[in-house]
Write an enzyme that holds these catalytic residues in place. Structure first.
Site, PDB file in Angstrom:
ATOM      1  N   ASP A  49      28.068  -2.277  31.762  1.00 29.92           N
ATOM      2  CA  ASP A  49      28.965  -3.446  31.746  1.00 29.92           C
ATOM      3  C   ASP A  49      28.652  -4.285  32.970  1.00 29.92           C
ATOM      4  O   ASP A  49      28.119  -3.785  33.962  1.00 29.92           O
ATOM      5  CB  ASP A  49      30.433  -2.993  31.777  1.00 29.92           C
ATOM      6  CG  ASP A  49      31.375  -4.047  31.224  1.00 29.92           C
ATOM      7  OD1 ASP A  49      31.901  -3.854  30.108  1.00 29.92           O
ATOM      8  OD2 ASP A  49      31.596  -5.088  31.898  1.00 29.92           O
ATOM      9  N   VAL A  71      23.881  -8.370  30.321  1.00 31.05           N
ATOM     10  CA  VAL A  71      23.045  -8.403  29.107  1.00 31.05           C
ATOM     11  C   VAL A  71      22.357  -9.747  28.915  1.00 31.05           C
ATOM     12  O   VAL A  71      21.354  -9.834  28.197  1.00 31.05           O
ATOM     13  CB  VAL A  71      23.845  -8.048  27.825  1.00 31.05           C
ATOM     14  CG1 VAL A  71      24.361  -6.630  27.857  1.00 31.05           C
ATOM     15  CG2 VAL A  71      24.957  -9.054  27.554  1.00 31.05           C
ATOM     16  N   TYR A 105      31.570 -19.215  19.699  1.00 29.20           N
ATOM     17  CA  TYR A 105      31.746 -17.776  19.446  1.00 29.20           C
ATOM     18  C   TYR A 105      31.372 -17.444  18.002  1.00 29.20           C
ATOM     19  O   TYR A 105      30.620 -16.499  17.738  1.00 29.20           O
ATOM     20  CB  TYR A 105      33.210 -17.415  19.734  1.00 29.20           C
ATOM     21  CG  TYR A 105      33.529 -15.948  19.565  1.00 29.20           C
ATOM     22  CD1 TYR A 105      33.173 -15.022  20.543  1.00 29.20           C
ATOM     23  CD2 TYR A 105      34.207 -15.493  18.438  1.00 29.20           C
ATOM     24  CE1 TYR A 105      33.463 -13.676  20.392  1.00 29.20           C
ATOM     25  CE2 TYR A 105      34.511 -14.153  18.275  1.00 29.20           C
ATOM     26  CZ  TYR A 105      34.145 -13.238  19.257  1.00 29.20           C
ATOM     27  OH  TYR A 105      34.437 -11.912  19.098  1.00 29.20           O
ATOM     28  N   LYS A 120      28.210 -15.091  16.652  1.00 28.88           N
ATOM     29  CA  LYS A 120      28.400 -13.886  15.843  1.00 28.88           C
ATOM     30  C   LYS A 120      27.673 -13.998  14.494  1.00 28.88           C
ATOM     31  O   LYS A 120      27.176 -12.993  13.970  1.00 28.88           O
ATOM     32  CB  LYS A 120      29.899 -13.627  15.638  1.00 28.88           C
ATOM     33  CG  LYS A 120      30.630 -13.290  16.940  1.00 28.88           C
ATOM     34  CD  LYS A 120      30.033 -12.080  17.622  1.00 28.88           C
ATOM     35  CE  LYS A 120      30.836 -11.624  18.832  1.00 28.88           C
ATOM     36  NZ  LYS A 120      30.271 -10.411  19.456  1.00 28.88           N
ATOM     37  N   THR A 124      41.188 -10.774  23.524  1.00 31.77           N
ATOM     38  CA  THR A 124      42.348 -11.390  22.873  1.00 31.77           C
ATOM     39  C   THR A 124      43.454 -11.705  23.883  1.00 31.77           C
ATOM     40  O   THR A 124      44.106 -12.740  23.793  1.00 31.77           O
ATOM     41  CB  THR A 124      42.882 -10.507  21.725  1.00 31.77           C
ATOM     42  OG1 THR A 124      42.864  -9.137  22.118  1.00 31.77           O
ATOM     43  CG2 THR A 124      42.055 -10.667  20.467  1.00 31.77           C
TER      44      THR A 124
END
Ligand code: NAD
Length: 255
Positions: A37, A65, A157, A161, A195
């Site tokens: 992470d 990443v 986003y 995805k 969220t």
């Protein structure tokens, strides 16, 4: 059930939410696991949450990443620590919300860099290891119901995805004869850092978001464990006849 006994696993985004839930679940099922992470404090929380008698199978590494050099260096260390790789779970991700016509290019690029390019960079570095796995290597990528049209104000986003969906299908076919499997997990609304940190425009029209919560649990968001159990199945031998596909876990939101 120790489906991961002797399996070597990397989970990105393992410092929070879904990635943390997956790391803890696969550890409980016997995995040798590298939790990666960008957040050092998140990784410390994951280590603290792991039962004491499982921590010797857990290594934590700070990794960005979206940064090619970070991925190359840290993943090489992880392969050495694990002695190879059987399963890669790409759960690292970010969300930025806002009106599309006002979205700064930097925001678009940031979301694509982490969610799509970050997934690509991890896959690219892991494939040579995964195709050597005697169990058949597995890649689990994270899509979202947003890629299927349920999330207004989240264009970058959603596009990132949808890109992950296509990437997964492409590599699933390209490497199927090498014994590699690749699947997309498609969560609906899950209670996590993404969220709780979501900030919609002040004038957001909530009537457009009817398909965000699922029906199961009366419209409550799902839990990271709801996703972790499905990932544990898909990346184990129980999922051996499954590749190049989506597993939607959204409480029925998109029924
Ligand atoms: N929570 C949901 O409702 C939901 C729905 C659909 C898909 N997803 C996807 O599930 C995955 C996990 O998200 P979550 O909900 O657990 O959110 P989260 O914010 O709780 O966890 C995401 C983790 O990714 C890490 N991360 C962010 N940028 C990174 C980078 N550049 N390099 C390495 N790590 C980085 C964060 O530090 C964090 O620990 C994401 O890909 C997300 O898009 C989540």
């Amino acid at each position: 059930m120790l489906r991961y006994d002797g399996r070597r696993v990397i989970v990105t985004g393992a410092g929070s939410g879904i990635g943390q839930g997956i790391a803890l679940r696969l550890l409980a099922e016997g995995a040798q696991l590298v939790a990666a992470d960008i957040s050092e404090s998140g990784l410390a929380a994951t280590r603290a949450a792991a039962p004491a008698d499982q921590r010797d199978r857990l290594t934590t590494v700070v990794l960005n990443v979206a940064d090619r050099d970070s991925v190359r260096t840290v993943s090489a260390q992880a392969f050495e620590t694990l002695g190879g790789l059987d399963v890669l779970v790409n759960a690292a991700g970010i969300m930025r919300a806002g009106h599309t016509h006002e979205m700064p290019l930097e925001t678009w690029n940031e979301v694509l860099a982490v969610n799509l390019t970050g997934t690509f960079l991890m896959i690219q570095s892991a494939i040579p290891q995964l195709i050597e796995s005697k169990h058949g290597g597995v890649i689990v990528n994270f899509s979202s119901t947003a890629a299927f049209g349920s999330n207004p104000y989240m264009a970058a986003y959603a596009a990132s995805k949808a890109g992950v969906n296509a990437l997964t299908h492409a590599i699933a076919l390209e490497y199927v004869k090498k014994g590699l499997r690749a699947v997309n997990i498609v969560p609906g609304g899950i209670s996590t850092g993404i969220t709780s940190g979501l900030s919609l425009p002040a004038d957001a029209d909530w009537s457009l978001m009817a398909r965000l919560p699922g029906w199961i649990d009366g419209g409550q968001l799902g839990k990271p464990e709801d996703i972790a159990g499905v990932v544990a199945m898909a990346a184990s031998d129980d999922g051996r006849y499954m590749t190049g596909t989506e597993l939607r876990v959204d409480g029925g939101a998109l029924m």
